[in-house]
Design an enzyme around this catalytic site. Structure first.
Site, short mmCIF file in Angstrom:
data_model
loop_
_atom_site.label_atom_id
_atom_site.label_comp_id
_atom_site.label_asym_id
_atom_site.label_seq_id
_atom_site.Cartn_x
_atom_site.Cartn_y
_atom_site.Cartn_z
N SER A 1 -100.75 -6.20 -46.91
CA SER A 1 -99.75 -6.76 -47.82
C SER A 1 -100.32 -7.95 -48.58
O SER A 1 -101.18 -8.67 -48.08
CB SER A 1 -98.52 -7.23 -47.05
OG SER A 1 -97.62 -7.85 -47.96
N LYS B 1 -95.94 -2.58 -41.28
CA LYS B 1 -96.02 -2.85 -42.72
C LYS B 1 -94.77 -2.34 -43.43
O LYS B 1 -94.23 -2.98 -44.34
CB LYS B 1 -97.27 -2.20 -43.32
CG LYS B 1 -97.33 -2.21 -44.86
CD LYS B 1 -97.41 -3.61 -45.40
CE LYS B 1 -97.54 -3.80 -46.90
NZ LYS B 1 -97.42 -2.80 -47.86
N HIS C 1 -92.03 -4.73 -42.76
CA HIS C 1 -92.31 -5.90 -43.60
C HIS C 1 -91.75 -5.68 -45.01
O HIS C 1 -91.07 -6.54 -45.56
CB HIS C 1 -93.82 -6.16 -43.66
CG HIS C 1 -94.25 -7.03 -44.81
ND1 HIS C 1 -94.31 -6.57 -46.10
CD2 HIS C 1 -94.61 -8.33 -44.87
CE1 HIS C 1 -94.68 -7.56 -46.91
NE2 HIS C 1 -94.88 -8.63 -46.18
N ASN C 2 -92.02 -4.52 -45.57
CA ASN C 2 -91.52 -4.24 -46.92
C ASN C 2 -90.00 -4.16 -46.94
O ASN C 2 -89.37 -4.60 -47.89
CB ASN C 2 -92.11 -2.92 -47.44
CG ASN C 2 -93.55 -3.06 -47.88
OD1 ASN C 2 -94.27 -3.93 -47.38
ND2 ASN C 2 -93.99 -2.24 -48.79
N GLU D 1 -88.73 -7.51 -47.00
CA GLU D 1 -88.97 -8.03 -48.36
C GLU D 1 -87.82 -7.60 -49.29
O GLU D 1 -87.32 -8.41 -50.08
CB GLU D 1 -90.32 -7.47 -48.82
CG GLU D 1 -90.73 -7.78 -50.24
CD GLU D 1 -92.02 -7.02 -50.59
OE1 GLU D 1 -93.00 -7.07 -49.82
OE2 GLU D 1 -92.04 -6.35 -51.65
P1 NDP Z 1 -103.06 3.47 -56.78
O1 NDP Z 1 -102.01 3.67 -55.79
O2 NDP Z 1 -102.70 3.33 -58.23
O3 NDP Z 1 -104.11 4.68 -56.64
C1 NDP Z 1 -105.20 4.84 -57.53
C2 NDP Z 1 -106.47 5.13 -56.76
O4 NDP Z 1 -106.31 6.31 -55.96
C3 NDP Z 1 -107.64 5.41 -57.69
O5 NDP Z 1 -108.80 4.87 -57.12
C4 NDP Z 1 -107.67 6.93 -57.71
O6 NDP Z 1 -108.92 7.45 -58.09
C5 NDP Z 1 -107.37 7.23 -56.27
N1 NDP Z 1 -106.90 8.58 -56.03
C6 NDP Z 1 -105.69 9.10 -56.30
N2 NDP Z 1 -105.64 10.39 -55.91
C7 NDP Z 1 -106.84 10.69 -55.37
C8 NDP Z 1 -107.40 11.86 -54.79
N3 NDP Z 1 -106.70 12.98 -54.70
N4 NDP Z 1 -108.67 11.80 -54.35
C9 NDP Z 1 -109.38 10.65 -54.47
N5 NDP Z 1 -108.91 9.53 -55.00
C10 NDP Z 1 -107.66 9.54 -55.44
O7 NDP Z 1 -104.00 2.22 -56.38
P2 NDP Z 1 -103.62 0.78 -55.83
O8 NDP Z 1 -104.90 0.06 -55.81
O9 NDP Z 1 -102.46 0.19 -56.55
O10 NDP Z 1 -103.13 1.06 -54.34
C11 NDP Z 1 -103.97 1.67 -53.38
C12 NDP Z 1 -103.17 1.86 -52.11
O11 NDP Z 1 -102.77 0.59 -51.63
C13 NDP Z 1 -101.89 2.66 -52.29
O12 NDP Z 1 -101.67 3.44 -51.16
C14 NDP Z 1 -100.83 1.59 -52.38
O13 NDP Z 1 -99.57 2.07 -51.97
C15 NDP Z 1 -101.37 0.55 -51.44
N6 NDP Z 1 -100.92 -0.81 -51.69
C16 NDP Z 1 -100.79 -1.27 -52.95
C17 NDP Z 1 -100.34 -2.57 -53.17
C18 NDP Z 1 -100.25 -3.07 -54.56
O14 NDP Z 1 -99.80 -4.21 -54.73
N7 NDP Z 1 -100.65 -2.32 -55.57
C19 NDP Z 1 -100.02 -3.48 -52.07
C20 NDP Z 1 -100.27 -2.93 -50.78
C21 NDP Z 1 -100.68 -1.63 -50.62
P3 NDP Z 1 -109.27 7.69 -59.66
O15 NDP Z 1 -109.73 6.36 -60.18
O16 NDP Z 1 -110.36 8.70 -59.62
O17 NDP Z 1 -108.03 8.18 -60.32
#
Ligand code: NDP
Length: 473
Positions: free
Chosen positions: A128, A182, A185-186, A189
Protein backbone atom coordinates in the site's frame (compact mmCIF):
# COMPACT_ATOMS: atom_id res chain seq x y z
CA UNK A 1 26.79 -10.54 -11.66
CA UNK A 2 23.33 -11.70 -10.66
CA UNK A 3 20.47 -9.68 -9.21
CA UNK A 4 19.33 -9.85 -5.57
CA UNK A 5 15.72 -9.54 -6.60
CA UNK A 6 13.66 -9.11 -9.76
CA UNK A 7 10.59 -7.07 -10.62
CA UNK A 8 8.37 -7.95 -13.58
CA UNK A 9 5.63 -5.52 -14.52
CA UNK A 10 7.08 -2.05 -14.72
CA UNK A 11 4.03 0.22 -14.83
CA UNK A 12 3.68 2.87 -12.11
CA UNK A 13 3.97 0.54 -9.12
CA UNK A 14 6.55 -1.92 -10.41
CA UNK A 15 8.86 0.76 -11.75
CA UNK A 16 8.88 2.64 -8.47
CA UNK A 17 9.32 -0.51 -6.42
CA UNK A 18 12.30 -1.55 -8.58
CA UNK A 19 13.82 1.92 -8.10
CA UNK A 20 13.24 1.67 -4.36
CA UNK A 21 15.19 -1.62 -4.21
CA UNK A 22 17.97 -0.18 -6.36
CA UNK A 23 18.21 2.98 -4.26
CA UNK A 24 18.59 0.75 -1.21
CA UNK A 25 21.64 -0.93 -2.73
CA UNK A 26 20.08 -4.09 -4.18
CA UNK A 27 20.86 -5.23 -7.70
CA UNK A 28 17.44 -5.45 -9.37
CA UNK A 29 16.53 -7.52 -12.40
CA UNK A 30 13.78 -5.75 -14.36
CA UNK A 31 11.37 -7.07 -16.95
CA UNK A 32 8.11 -6.03 -18.55
CA UNK A 33 5.91 -7.69 -21.17
CA UNK A 34 6.46 -4.77 -23.53
CA UNK A 35 10.16 -4.08 -23.45
CA UNK A 36 9.78 -0.33 -23.98
CA UNK A 37 8.87 0.15 -20.29
CA UNK A 38 12.04 -1.67 -19.24
CA UNK A 39 14.14 0.48 -21.56
CA UNK A 40 12.48 3.65 -20.31
CA UNK A 41 13.18 2.70 -16.69
CA UNK A 42 16.86 2.03 -17.30
CA UNK A 43 17.24 5.14 -19.47
CA UNK A 44 15.57 7.50 -17.00
CA UNK A 45 16.62 6.04 -13.67
CA UNK A 46 19.57 3.74 -14.44
CA UNK A 47 21.82 6.06 -12.46
CA UNK A 48 19.95 5.37 -9.22
CA UNK A 49 21.47 1.92 -8.73
CA UNK A 50 22.08 -1.43 -10.37
CA UNK A 51 19.41 -2.56 -12.82
CA UNK A 52 19.71 -5.74 -14.88
CA UNK A 53 17.20 -5.44 -17.73
CA UNK A 54 15.89 -8.46 -19.64
CA UNK A 55 13.76 -8.58 -22.73
CA UNK A 56 12.36 -12.05 -22.13
CA UNK A 57 11.27 -13.97 -19.08
CA UNK A 58 13.91 -16.70 -19.37
CA UNK A 59 16.73 -14.15 -19.27
CA UNK A 60 15.00 -12.38 -16.40
CA UNK A 61 14.85 -15.56 -14.32
CA UNK A 62 18.42 -16.48 -15.31
CA UNK A 63 19.63 -13.10 -14.05
CA UNK A 64 18.49 -13.82 -10.46
CA UNK A 65 20.65 -15.13 -7.61
CA UNK A 66 19.53 -18.43 -6.05
CA UNK A 67 17.22 -18.89 -4.32
CA UNK A 68 15.50 -16.65 -6.84
CA UNK A 69 13.22 -13.86 -5.71
CA UNK A 70 10.88 -12.38 -8.31
CA UNK A 71 8.16 -9.84 -7.65
CA UNK A 72 5.19 -9.64 -9.99
CA UNK A 73 3.64 -6.16 -10.30
CA UNK A 74 1.17 -6.65 -13.13
CA UNK A 75 -2.50 -5.87 -13.46
CA UNK A 76 -4.29 -8.20 -11.04
CA UNK A 77 -6.34 -11.01 -12.61
CA UNK A 78 -5.72 -13.42 -15.47
CA UNK A 79 -2.43 -11.70 -16.34
CA UNK A 80 -1.07 -12.63 -12.95
CA UNK A 81 -1.75 -16.34 -13.54
CA UNK A 82 -0.04 -16.17 -16.92
CA UNK A 83 3.06 -14.51 -15.47
CA UNK A 84 3.18 -16.93 -12.52
CA UNK A 85 3.09 -19.88 -14.94
CA UNK A 86 5.91 -18.46 -17.05
CA UNK A 87 8.09 -17.84 -14.01
CA UNK A 88 7.33 -21.13 -12.28
CA UNK A 89 8.27 -23.11 -15.37
CA UNK A 90 11.71 -21.53 -15.28
CA UNK A 91 12.24 -21.78 -11.53
CA UNK A 92 13.29 -24.54 -9.18
CA UNK A 93 12.31 -25.65 -5.67
CA UNK A 94 13.16 -23.09 -3.02
CA UNK A 95 12.66 -20.12 -5.35
CA UNK A 96 10.18 -17.39 -4.45
CA UNK A 97 7.49 -15.75 -6.52
CA UNK A 98 6.05 -12.65 -4.87
CA UNK A 99 2.75 -11.23 -6.12
CA UNK A 100 2.67 -7.56 -5.12
CA UNK A 101 -0.52 -6.78 -7.04
CA UNK A 102 -3.96 -6.38 -5.52
CA UNK A 103 -4.94 -10.03 -5.86
CA UNK A 104 -8.03 -11.48 -4.20
CA UNK A 105 -6.89 -13.55 -1.21
CA UNK A 106 -8.74 -16.62 -2.48
CA UNK A 107 -6.71 -16.45 -5.71
CA UNK A 108 -3.60 -16.18 -3.59
CA UNK A 109 -4.61 -19.25 -1.57
CA UNK A 110 -5.14 -21.20 -4.78
CA UNK A 111 -1.84 -20.06 -6.32
CA UNK A 112 0.10 -20.71 -3.15
CA UNK A 113 -1.23 -24.26 -2.87
CA UNK A 114 -0.42 -25.00 -6.52
CA UNK A 115 3.14 -23.68 -6.29
CA UNK A 116 3.77 -25.35 -2.94
CA UNK A 117 3.22 -28.69 -4.75
CA UNK A 118 6.13 -27.73 -6.96
CA UNK A 119 8.34 -26.63 -4.07
CA UNK A 120 8.12 -22.96 -5.01
CA UNK A 121 7.24 -20.36 -2.39
CA UNK A 122 4.39 -18.13 -3.44
CA UNK A 123 4.31 -14.94 -1.43
CA UNK A 124 1.06 -13.00 -1.85
CA UNK A 125 2.01 -9.54 -0.67
CA UNK A 126 -0.16 -6.54 -0.02
CA UNK A 127 1.59 -3.30 -0.91
CA UNK A 128 0.00 0.00 0.00
CA UNK A 129 1.02 3.57 -0.57
CA UNK A 130 0.35 4.10 -4.24
CA UNK A 131 2.93 5.45 -6.59
CA UNK A 132 4.80 7.55 -4.06
CA UNK A 133 4.80 4.85 -1.39
CA UNK A 134 6.27 2.30 -3.80
CA UNK A 135 9.19 4.64 -4.43
CA UNK A 136 9.80 6.15 -1.03
CA UNK A 137 8.61 3.42 1.31
CA UNK A 138 5.30 1.56 1.21
CA UNK A 139 3.54 -0.48 3.86
CA UNK A 140 4.19 -4.12 2.96
CA UNK A 141 2.01 -7.07 4.02
CA UNK A 142 3.59 -10.36 2.92
CA UNK A 143 1.89 -13.72 3.30
CA UNK A 144 3.18 -17.17 2.36
CA UNK A 145 5.58 -19.44 4.20
CA UNK A 146 7.64 -18.29 7.16
CA UNK A 147 10.66 -19.71 5.42
CA UNK A 148 10.17 -17.35 2.48
CA UNK A 149 9.95 -14.44 4.90
CA UNK A 150 13.37 -15.31 6.29
CA UNK A 151 14.80 -14.74 2.83
CA UNK A 152 12.63 -11.82 1.76
CA UNK A 153 11.85 -10.04 5.01
CA UNK A 154 15.09 -8.10 5.42
CA UNK A 155 14.86 -6.76 1.86
CA UNK A 156 11.20 -5.81 2.23
CA UNK A 157 11.81 -4.21 5.60
CA UNK A 158 14.63 -2.11 4.19
CA UNK A 159 12.51 -0.64 1.36
CA UNK A 160 9.38 -0.15 3.52
CA UNK A 161 8.36 3.07 5.24
CA UNK A 162 9.95 3.46 8.67
CA UNK A 163 8.15 4.92 11.68
CA UNK A 164 10.17 5.56 14.85
CA UNK A 165 12.83 3.27 13.40
CA UNK A 166 10.34 0.41 12.94
CA UNK A 167 9.75 -0.83 9.39
CA UNK A 168 6.19 -0.91 8.04
CA UNK A 169 6.64 -4.50 6.86
CA UNK A 170 6.26 -7.73 8.77
CA UNK A 171 5.26 -11.33 8.20
CA UNK A 172 1.46 -11.50 8.18
CA UNK A 173 0.68 -15.21 7.94
CA UNK A 174 0.38 -18.22 5.61
CA UNK A 175 -1.02 -18.29 2.05
CA UNK A 176 -3.60 -15.52 1.52
CA UNK A 177 -3.09 -13.69 4.84
CA UNK A 178 -1.07 -10.82 3.34
CA UNK A 179 -3.56 -10.06 0.60
CA UNK A 180 -6.44 -10.44 3.05
CA UNK A 181 -4.97 -7.87 5.40
CA UNK A 182 -4.30 -5.54 2.47
CA UNK A 183 -7.92 -5.97 1.38
CA UNK A 184 -9.22 -5.00 4.84
CA UNK A 185 -6.78 -2.08 4.86
CA UNK A 186 -8.45 -0.85 1.69
CA UNK A 187 -11.89 -1.43 3.19
CA UNK A 188 -10.95 0.68 6.19
CA UNK A 189 -9.65 3.30 3.77
CA UNK A 190 -13.12 3.41 2.15
CA UNK A 191 -14.68 3.87 5.54
CA UNK A 192 -12.23 6.60 6.61
CA UNK A 193 -12.88 8.51 3.41
CA UNK A 194 -16.64 8.18 3.75
CA UNK A 195 -16.56 9.55 7.31
CA UNK A 196 -14.39 12.45 6.21
CA UNK A 197 -16.77 13.16 3.33
CA UNK A 198 -19.79 13.10 5.66
CA UNK A 199 -18.05 15.52 8.04
CA UNK A 200 -17.39 17.92 5.17
CA UNK A 201 -20.90 17.61 3.75
CA UNK A 202 -22.69 18.09 7.05
CA UNK A 203 -20.58 21.08 8.07
CA UNK A 204 -20.91 22.66 4.68
CA UNK A 205 -24.71 22.30 4.64
CA UNK A 206 -25.40 23.02 8.28
CA UNK A 207 -23.04 25.98 8.65
CA UNK A 208 -23.10 27.24 5.11
CA UNK A 209 -19.30 27.06 5.25
CA UNK A 210 -17.12 27.30 2.15
CA UNK A 211 -14.69 24.54 1.11
CA UNK A 212 -11.78 26.85 1.94
CA UNK A 213 -13.15 27.46 5.43
CA UNK A 214 -13.57 23.73 5.88
CA UNK A 215 -10.01 23.14 4.66
CA UNK A 216 -8.93 25.19 7.66
CA UNK A 217 -11.11 23.06 9.96
CA UNK A 218 -9.47 19.87 8.67
CA UNK A 219 -6.04 21.45 9.04
CA UNK A 220 -6.82 22.13 12.69
CA UNK A 221 -8.18 18.62 13.19
CA UNK A 222 -4.93 17.30 11.79
CA UNK A 223 -3.16 18.70 14.86
CA UNK A 224 -5.06 16.42 17.25
CA UNK A 225 -6.44 12.88 17.66
CA UNK A 226 -7.41 12.74 14.00
CA UNK A 227 -3.92 13.43 12.68
CA UNK A 228 -3.57 11.34 9.54
CA UNK A 229 -2.61 11.41 5.89
CA UNK A 230 -6.24 11.39 4.74
CA UNK A 231 -7.21 14.36 6.93
CA UNK A 232 -4.12 16.21 5.71
CA UNK A 233 -4.93 15.71 2.03
CA UNK A 234 -8.61 16.50 2.63
CA UNK A 235 -7.52 20.02 3.60
CA UNK A 236 -5.49 20.26 0.41
CA UNK A 237 -8.28 19.04 -1.85
CA UNK A 238 -10.80 21.42 -0.20
CA UNK A 239 -8.39 24.32 -0.65
CA UNK A 240 -7.92 23.65 -4.32
CA UNK A 241 -9.46 26.21 -6.70
CA UNK A 242 -10.30 25.28 -10.27
CA UNK A 243 -8.08 27.35 -12.56
CA UNK A 244 -10.61 27.45 -15.38
CA UNK A 245 -13.69 28.60 -13.48
CA UNK A 246 -12.28 30.00 -10.25
CA UNK A 247 -14.72 27.76 -8.36
CA UNK A 248 -13.77 25.38 -5.56
CA UNK A 249 -12.29 22.21 -7.07
CA UNK A 250 -14.83 20.00 -5.20
CA UNK A 251 -17.65 21.85 -6.95
CA UNK A 252 -16.43 21.15 -10.48
CA UNK A 253 -15.82 17.42 -9.91
CA UNK A 254 -18.76 15.14 -10.81
CA UNK A 255 -19.96 13.69 -7.50
CA UNK A 256 -19.64 10.07 -8.46
CA UNK A 257 -17.13 8.04 -6.45
CA UNK A 258 -15.72 5.10 -8.35
CA UNK A 259 -14.29 1.87 -7.00
CA UNK A 260 -11.89 -0.76 -8.22
CA UNK A 261 -13.24 -3.54 -6.02
CA UNK A 262 -11.24 -4.07 -2.85
CA UNK A 263 -13.96 -2.43 -0.73
CA UNK A 264 -16.53 -4.73 -2.27
CA UNK A 265 -14.28 -7.74 -1.67
CA UNK A 266 -13.94 -6.75 1.97
CA UNK A 267 -17.70 -6.65 2.42
CA UNK A 268 -18.23 -9.90 0.51
CA UNK A 269 -15.70 -11.64 2.74
CA UNK A 270 -17.27 -10.09 5.85
CA UNK A 271 -20.65 -11.46 4.82
CA UNK A 272 -19.12 -14.93 4.46
CA UNK A 273 -17.40 -14.66 7.82
CA UNK A 274 -20.47 -13.17 9.50
CA UNK A 275 -18.59 -10.09 10.72
CA UNK A 276 -20.62 -6.85 10.77
CA UNK A 277 -18.31 -4.41 8.99
CA UNK A 278 -21.12 -1.88 8.71
CA UNK A 279 -18.78 1.11 8.31
CA UNK A 280 -17.06 -0.37 5.28
CA UNK A 281 -20.33 -1.64 3.82
CA UNK A 282 -21.95 1.80 4.13
CA UNK A 283 -18.93 3.36 2.44
CA UNK A 284 -19.11 0.91 -0.46
CA UNK A 285 -22.86 1.47 -0.82
CA UNK A 286 -22.50 5.26 -0.57
CA UNK A 287 -20.18 5.12 -3.58
CA UNK A 288 -22.66 2.86 -5.35
CA UNK A 289 -25.49 5.31 -4.65
CA UNK A 290 -23.45 8.17 -6.04
CA UNK A 291 -22.97 6.21 -9.24
CA UNK A 292 -26.65 5.84 -10.16
CA UNK A 293 -27.44 9.01 -12.14
CA UNK A 294 -30.81 7.79 -13.42
CA UNK A 295 -32.14 7.03 -9.95
CA UNK A 296 -30.71 10.23 -8.53
CA UNK A 297 -32.32 12.22 -11.33
CA UNK A 298 -35.66 10.48 -10.78
CA UNK A 299 -35.53 11.10 -7.02
CA UNK A 300 -34.35 14.70 -7.20
CA UNK A 301 -37.82 16.16 -6.58
CA UNK A 302 -38.58 14.09 -3.47
CA UNK A 303 -39.56 16.03 -0.38
CA UNK A 304 -37.03 16.86 2.33
CA UNK A 305 -36.44 19.48 5.02
CA UNK A 306 -35.42 22.86 3.72
CA UNK A 307 -33.11 23.71 6.57
CA UNK A 308 -29.56 24.74 6.11
CA UNK A 309 -27.24 27.09 7.89
CA UNK A 310 -29.11 25.93 11.01
CA UNK A 311 -26.29 25.00 13.31
CA UNK A 312 -23.85 27.06 15.31
CA UNK A 313 -20.09 26.82 15.34
CA UNK A 314 -20.24 24.24 18.13
CA UNK A 315 -21.19 21.72 15.47
CA UNK A 316 -17.57 21.74 14.29
CA UNK A 317 -16.30 20.24 17.53
CA UNK A 318 -19.26 17.83 17.65
CA UNK A 319 -18.46 16.58 14.16
CA UNK A 320 -14.79 16.18 15.08
CA UNK A 321 -15.83 13.94 17.95
CA UNK A 322 -18.35 12.01 15.87
CA UNK A 323 -15.67 11.44 13.25
CA UNK A 324 -13.24 10.15 15.83
CA UNK A 325 -15.80 7.86 17.46
CA UNK A 326 -16.98 6.51 14.10
CA UNK A 327 -13.40 5.92 13.08
CA UNK A 328 -12.79 3.85 16.20
CA UNK A 329 -15.83 1.74 15.27
CA UNK A 330 -14.69 1.32 11.66
CA UNK A 331 -11.25 0.12 12.73
CA UNK A 332 -12.70 -2.14 15.43
CA UNK A 333 -14.84 -3.77 12.75
CA UNK A 334 -11.93 -4.16 10.32
CA UNK A 335 -9.72 -5.72 12.98
CA UNK A 336 -12.60 -8.06 13.92
CA UNK A 337 -12.72 -9.18 10.34
CA UNK A 338 -8.99 -9.93 10.28
CA UNK A 339 -9.33 -11.84 13.56
CA UNK A 340 -12.25 -13.86 12.19
CA UNK A 341 -10.40 -14.74 8.98
CA UNK A 342 -7.26 -15.57 10.92
CA UNK A 343 -9.27 -18.06 12.94
CA UNK A 344 -11.12 -19.43 9.91
CA UNK A 345 -7.97 -19.98 7.84
CA UNK A 346 -5.52 -20.73 10.66
CA UNK A 347 -3.30 -17.70 9.96
CA UNK A 348 -2.50 -16.62 13.49
CA UNK A 349 -2.30 -12.95 12.49
CA UNK A 350 -0.84 -10.61 15.11
CA UNK A 351 -3.36 -7.74 15.14
CA UNK A 352 -1.07 -5.32 16.96
CA UNK A 353 1.63 -5.93 14.35
CA UNK A 354 -0.85 -5.01 11.60
CA UNK A 355 -1.55 -1.69 13.32
CA UNK A 356 2.21 -1.20 13.52
CA UNK A 357 2.87 -1.68 9.79
CA UNK A 358 -0.04 0.62 8.86
CA UNK A 359 1.50 3.53 10.75
CA UNK A 360 3.51 4.61 7.72
CA UNK A 361 3.65 4.22 3.96
CA UNK A 362 -0.01 3.43 3.43
CA UNK A 363 -3.09 5.54 2.77
CA UNK A 364 -4.62 5.05 6.24
CA UNK A 365 -1.40 5.98 8.04
CA UNK A 366 -2.27 7.86 11.20
CA UNK A 367 -1.21 8.58 14.71
CA UNK A 368 -4.34 6.68 15.73
CA UNK A 369 -2.71 3.35 14.79
CA UNK A 370 -0.27 3.73 17.67
CA UNK A 371 -3.27 3.62 19.98
CA UNK A 372 -4.55 0.44 18.35
CA UNK A 373 -1.16 -1.16 18.74
CA UNK A 374 -1.09 -0.12 22.39
CA UNK A 375 -4.54 -1.65 22.90
CA UNK A 376 -3.40 -5.01 21.54
CA UNK A 377 -0.11 -4.77 23.45
CA UNK A 378 -2.10 -4.32 26.65
CA UNK A 379 -4.41 -7.23 25.81
CA UNK A 380 -3.63 -9.41 22.77
CA UNK A 381 -6.94 -11.26 23.27
CA UNK A 382 -9.06 -8.10 23.25
CA UNK A 383 -12.54 -9.13 22.00
CA UNK A 384 -13.19 -5.74 20.44
CA UNK A 385 -11.18 -2.53 20.27
CA UNK A 386 -14.21 -0.74 21.72
CA UNK A 387 -13.54 -2.47 25.02
CA UNK A 388 -9.98 -1.20 25.29
CA UNK A 389 -9.83 1.20 28.20
CA UNK A 390 -8.46 4.07 26.13
CA UNK A 391 -10.98 3.69 23.32
CA UNK A 392 -13.88 3.10 25.71
CA UNK A 393 -12.97 6.37 27.37
CA UNK A 394 -12.75 8.21 24.05
CA UNK A 395 -16.14 6.84 23.00
CA UNK A 396 -17.68 7.82 26.32
CA UNK A 397 -16.33 11.34 25.90
CA UNK A 398 -17.59 11.56 22.31
CA UNK A 399 -20.93 9.82 22.45
CA UNK A 400 -23.12 12.81 23.26
CA UNK A 401 -21.60 14.90 20.49
CA UNK A 402 -21.92 11.89 18.17
CA UNK A 403 -25.68 11.66 18.89
CA UNK A 404 -26.13 15.40 18.35
CA UNK A 405 -24.38 15.12 14.99
CA UNK A 406 -26.57 12.25 13.80
CA UNK A 407 -29.66 14.09 15.05
CA UNK A 408 -28.68 17.27 13.22
CA UNK A 409 -27.95 15.33 10.05
CA UNK A 410 -31.33 13.61 10.18
CA UNK A 411 -33.09 16.89 10.92
CA UNK A 412 -31.61 18.77 7.97
CA UNK A 413 -31.64 15.81 5.60
CA UNK A 414 -27.91 15.30 5.07
CA UNK A 415 -27.15 11.58 4.71
CA UNK A 416 -24.52 10.36 7.16
CA UNK A 417 -24.68 6.57 6.77
CA UNK A 418 -21.16 6.18 8.16
CA UNK A 419 -21.82 8.14 11.36
CA UNK A 420 -25.28 6.65 11.85
CA UNK A 421 -24.32 3.03 11.29
CA UNK A 422 -21.24 3.37 13.49
CA UNK A 423 -23.41 4.75 16.28
CA UNK A 424 -25.95 1.96 15.78
CA UNK A 425 -23.13 -0.59 16.00
CA UNK A 426 -21.85 1.02 19.19
CA UNK A 427 -25.31 0.99 20.73
CA UNK A 428 -25.91 -2.53 19.47
CA UNK A 429 -22.80 -3.97 21.09
CA UNK A 430 -23.28 -2.01 24.27
CA UNK A 431 -26.89 -3.02 24.97
CA UNK A 432 -27.72 -5.60 27.63
CA UNK A 433 -30.47 -7.10 25.54
CA UNK A 434 -31.23 -6.73 21.85
CA UNK A 435 -34.48 -7.31 19.99
CA UNK A 436 -32.74 -10.37 18.57
CA UNK A 437 -34.79 -12.29 21.16
CA UNK A 438 -37.94 -11.27 19.30
CA UNK A 439 -36.40 -12.19 15.95
CA UNK A 440 -35.50 -15.61 17.33
CA UNK A 441 -39.05 -15.98 18.67
CA UNK A 442 -40.46 -15.23 15.24
CA UNK A 443 -38.11 -17.79 13.72
CA UNK A 444 -39.37 -20.35 16.18
CA UNK A 445 -42.97 -19.42 15.35
CA UNK A 446 -42.85 -19.85 11.59
CA UNK A 447 -39.95 -22.26 11.16
CA UNK A 448 -39.63 -24.19 14.44
CA UNK A 449 -36.01 -23.00 14.54
CA UNK A 450 -35.99 -23.35 18.37
CA UNK A 451 -34.50 -20.95 20.90
CA UNK A 452 -32.38 -20.99 24.02
CA UNK A 453 -33.49 -19.65 27.38
CA UNK A 454 -31.75 -17.14 29.60
CA UNK A 455 -32.34 -19.27 32.69
CA UNK A 456 -31.53 -22.86 31.71
CA UNK A 457 -29.55 -24.98 29.27
CA UNK A 458 -30.98 -26.60 26.18
CA UNK A 459 -32.98 -25.83 23.05
CA UNK A 460 -36.71 -25.16 23.19
CA UNK A 461 -39.68 -24.81 20.91
CA UNK A 462 -43.21 -23.59 21.50
CA UNK A 463 -46.02 -25.42 19.77
CA UNK A 464 -47.29 -22.17 18.26
CA UNK A 465 -50.03 -23.69 16.13
CA UNK A 466 -51.30 -25.92 18.93
CA UNK A 467 -51.39 -25.51 22.68
CA UNK A 468 -48.56 -22.91 22.79
CA UNK A 469 -46.75 -24.90 25.43
CA UNK A 470 -42.96 -24.98 25.48
CA UNK A 471 -41.24 -28.27 24.72
CA UNK A 472 -37.62 -29.33 24.89
CA UNK A 473 -36.41 -29.51 21.28
P1 NDP B 1 -1.46 -1.76 -13.81
O1 NDP B 1 -2.40 -2.38 -12.88
O2 NDP B 1 -1.90 -0.62 -14.66
O3 NDP B 1 -0.89 -2.92 -14.78
C1 NDP B 1 -0.02 -2.63 -15.87
C2 NDP B 1 1.13 -3.60 -15.88
O4 NDP B 1 0.66 -4.95 -15.98
C3 NDP B 1 2.02 -3.38 -17.10
O5 NDP B 1 3.36 -3.61 -16.72
C4 NDP B 1 1.52 -4.45 -18.05
O6 NDP B 1 2.47 -4.80 -19.04
C5 NDP B 1 1.29 -5.59 -17.10
N1 NDP B 1 0.41 -6.62 -17.60
C6 NDP B 1 -0.93 -6.58 -17.74
N2 NDP B 1 -1.39 -7.74 -18.23
C7 NDP B 1 -0.32 -8.55 -18.40
C8 NDP B 1 -0.15 -9.88 -18.88
N3 NDP B 1 -1.18 -10.60 -19.28
N4 NDP B 1 1.11 -10.37 -18.91
C9 NDP B 1 2.16 -9.62 -18.52
N5 NDP B 1 2.06 -8.38 -18.07
C10 NDP B 1 0.84 -7.84 -18.01
O7 NDP B 1 -0.10 -1.33 -13.05
P2 NDP B 1 0.11 -0.62 -11.65
O8 NDP B 1 1.55 -0.36 -11.59
O9 NDP B 1 -0.84 0.52 -11.45
O10 NDP B 1 -0.29 -1.73 -10.58
C11 NDP B 1 0.38 -2.98 -10.53
C12 NDP B 1 -0.29 -3.83 -9.47
O11 NDP B 1 -0.17 -3.18 -8.22
C13 NDP B 1 -1.79 -4.03 -9.69
O12 NDP B 1 -2.15 -5.31 -9.28
C14 NDP B 1 -2.41 -3.01 -8.77
O13 NDP B 1 -3.71 -3.39 -8.37
C15 NDP B 1 -1.44 -3.01 -7.61
N6 NDP B 1 -1.41 -1.80 -6.82
C16 NDP B 1 -1.51 -0.59 -7.41
C17 NDP B 1 -1.49 0.57 -6.64
C18 NDP B 1 -1.55 1.88 -7.31
O14 NDP B 1 -1.58 2.89 -6.58
N7 NDP B 1 -1.55 1.96 -8.62
C19 NDP B 1 -1.35 0.52 -5.18
C20 NDP B 1 -1.18 -0.80 -4.66
C21 NDP B 1 -1.24 -1.90 -5.47
P3 NDP B 1 2.54 -3.97 -20.43
O15 NDP B 1 3.38 -2.76 -20.14
O16 NDP B 1 3.20 -4.91 -21.37
O17 NDP B 1 1.14 -3.63 -20.82
Amino acid sequence: DLADIGVTGLATMGRNLARNFARNGYAVAVHNRSHSRTEALVKEFGGEGTFLPSEDVADFVASLKRPRRAIIMVKAGAGTDAVIDQLADLMEPGDMIVDGGNAHFEDTRRREAALRERGIHFVGTGISGGEEGALLGPSIMPGGSRESYEALGPMLESIAAQVDGVPCATYVGPDGAGHFVKMVHNGIEYSDMQLIAESYDLLRQALGATPAELAQVFREWNQGDLESYLIEITAEVLDQVDAETGRPFVDVVVDRAEQKGTGRWTVQSALELGVPVTGIAEAVFARALSGHPAQREAARGLEGPSLSGVAGKELVEDVRQALYASKIVAYAQGFDQIAAASKEYGWDVDLGAMATIWRGGCIIRARFLDRIRAAYDADPTLATLLADEGFAGALAAAQEAWRRVVTTAVRIGVPTPGFSSALAYYDGLRRDRLPAALVQGLRDYFGAHTYQRVDKEGAFHVDWSGDRVEHTA
